[in-house]
Design a protein around this motif. Structure first.
Motif, PDB file in Angstrom:
ATOM      1  N   SER A  54     -35.976   3.206   4.201  1.00 44.02           N
ATOM      2  CA  SER A  54     -37.160   2.524   4.864  1.00 44.02           C
ATOM      3  C   SER A  54     -36.791   2.627   6.484  1.00 44.02           C
ATOM      4  O   SER A  54     -37.802   2.774   7.267  1.00 44.02           O
ATOM      5  CB  SER A  54     -36.992   1.284   4.583  1.00 44.02           C
ATOM      6  N   LEU A  71     -46.164   2.200   6.563  1.00 44.88           N
ATOM      7  CA  LEU A  71     -44.681   1.899   5.970  1.00 44.88           C
ATOM      8  C   LEU A  71     -44.921   0.809   4.666  1.00 44.88           C
ATOM      9  O   LEU A  71     -44.371   0.905   3.694  1.00 44.88           O
ATOM     10  CB  LEU A  71     -43.815   1.244   7.115  1.00 44.88           C
ATOM     11  N   PHE A  98     -42.398   0.592   1.479  1.00 44.34           N
ATOM     12  CA  PHE A  98     -40.847   0.374   2.065  1.00 44.34           C
ATOM     13  C   PHE A  98     -40.826  -0.816   2.483  1.00 44.34           C
ATOM     14  O   PHE A  98     -41.644  -1.820   2.788  1.00 44.34           O
ATOM     15  CB  PHE A  98     -40.822   1.450   3.229  1.00 44.34           C
ATOM     16  N   ASP A  99     -39.326  -1.046   3.024  1.00 42.81           N
ATOM     17  CA  ASP A  99     -39.029  -2.333   3.328  1.00 42.81           C
ATOM     18  C   ASP A  99     -39.240  -2.503   5.063  1.00 42.81           C
ATOM     19  O   ASP A  99     -38.952  -1.734   5.899  1.00 42.81           O
ATOM     20  CB  ASP A  99     -37.539  -2.355   3.497  1.00 42.81           C
TER      21      ASP A  99
END
Ligand SMILES: [Zn+2]
Length: 432
Positions: free
Chosen positions: A72, A156, A161-162
């Motif tokens: 990430s 993102l 993702f984180d």
């Protein structure tokens, strides 16, 4: 891309490049403008950096991949670069300058390369070009940075993702540079990270539910691959032995993969074979592990086992470029040019823009003593890396080769006419 390929630090490693493009395209697909074409490529440079060139070319330093503590985090930096491209920051910056009309893409690429540190070609290339002017005006404005952060964050998040990772990564970089003010990482020099930026990222992340995202095995494997190849063989071996022995790892499989790579470098084959067996049992059917296994067999001189490993691996992963290239090379080395040709031509149906396939095709034709198709294939390889002049020379050689049937000869003539027209147009463009 021609300028970049000429740079000493450019790497065409098929495995890492394919990984970066898979990751990058996952982000591009989550962005609002997913029609823009992107090319992600690896730069072997320990500095933590990533940079975007006009046309969607995004360079990723090996130092960034190794420093990122999760996938990430890497995705966070890439999504910021993707946002610079989709928001057309570079184009907008150039439009504000009167000289915009006379700036060629090549000069721009040179300027951006020069803005990176450790660039070999650029310092020389920059002296005589307009690039020095461009370089001075290339730093993104604070507004651009803010926008790239905001848009990159959305990308993102949408890509799954984180989102905490972005702030965490920048914060760590910020902390590490406090001690080396004069030697700040290149990324920080071109993308100044302020407390304000980090705070913005944290605020955005706070409004979203926490989500734990596991790294892909490929992320860990490619990190191990870079680590195992960039350090000295002894250092790499010591690193992976210690990590494995003291269980200091995120992924045991990736650490063992790195250990085997290092063992191959120090020619410790017996141990490499044993560790490889453990690795193959732990992660069966992994393409990168297959490629490593074949490399092991080649190093130990067991050609038959290497060939079999490629055949089995390609059954599961027919498009895995490292397997295709290595298998074709081994077929050529073992005088099976006909088989190599079949393999390469079957792949060309799917990836007609892959210059390395044309290079292999040319080698296979050369081994079969077919000179017209050999030069024709080399022409296509040159054309695809932007070398039109070299492509025309190869087509002239194909014409003079004295072999090939009427159909092949006319096809060479037609291609030659096409490329000459293209060359003239390019020259006219440059003169303007
Ligand atoms: Zn930026």
């Amino acid at each position: 891309m021609r300028e970049i390929r000429a740079d000493r630090t450019y790497s065409d490693d098929a495995e890492v490049t394919d990984y970066l493009n898979t990751l990058g395209y996952r982000l591009v697909a989550a962005s609002a403008d997913s029609r823009q074409e992107f090319t992600f490529f690896l730069i072997l440079d320990p500095q933590v950096n990533a940079f975007a060139l006009p046309g969607g070319f995004v360079g990723v330093n090996s130092g960034l991949i190794l420093t990122a503590q999760s996938e990430s985090e890497l995705a966070g930096v890439l999504s910021h670069e993707v946002a610079h491209v989709t928001q057309r920051h570079m184009a907008r910056m150039l439009a504000q300058q009167k000289q915009a009309q006379v700036i060629s893409l090549a000069a721009l690429a040179v300027a951006i390369l020069a803005a990176r540190s450790n660039s070999q070609i650029s310092q020389a290339a920059i002296a005589g070009s307009q690039a020095s002017f461009i370089q001075s005006s290339l730093n993104y404005t604070r507004d651009h940075e803010r926008e790239a952060d905001r848009v990159g964050f959305q990308v993102l998040e949408r890509a799954g993702f984180d989102v905490q990772a972005m702030a965490a990564f920048f914060e760590r970089m910020q902390r590490s540079t406090r001690y080396y003010e004069t030697n700040a990482p290149a990324y920080l020099r071109t993308h100044p990270v302020t407390y304000e930026r980090i705070a913005d990222m944290q605020n955005r992340a706070q409004n979203l539910p926490y989500r734990q995202v596991a790294d892909s095995l490929d992320f860990q494997l490619m990190r191990a691959k870079i680590k195992a190849t960039q350090d000295s063989p002894q250092e790499a071996l010591a690193f992976f032995e210690e990590s494995l022995g003291e269980r200091k790892y995120v992924s045991e499989a990736a650490t063992r993969y790195g250990l085997v790579s290092a063992l191959l470098r120090v020619k410790s084959y017996a141990r490499a074979g044993k560790e490889l067996q453990t690795l193959r049992t732990a992660v069966p059917g992994n393409a990168a592990v297959d490629a490593l296994t074949a490399r092991y067999y080649r190093a130990t001189g067991d050609t038959a086992a290497a060939l079999q490993t490629y055949r089995d691996g390609l059954k599961n992963h027919p498009g895995y470029r490292a397997l295709v290239y290595d298998y074709a090379e081994l077929l050529l080395a073992t005088r099976q040019a006909g088989e190599a040709l079949k393999l390469v031509e079957s792949r060309l149906q799917y990836s007609a823009s892959d210059y390395r396939l044309y290079e292999l095709q040319a080698k296979a034709y050369a081994a079969l003593d077919k000179r017209l198709p050999q030069h024709r294939a080399l022409a296509e390889a040159y054309y695809r890396v932007g070398n039109v002049k070299g492509a025309i020379e190869q087509l002239l050689l194909a014409q003079k080769s004295g072999d090939g049937d009427f159909y092949q000869q006319s096809s060479v003539d037609a291609r030659l006419r096409e490329l000459r027209t293209l060359e003239k147009e390019t020259q006219r463009e440059t003169k303007k």
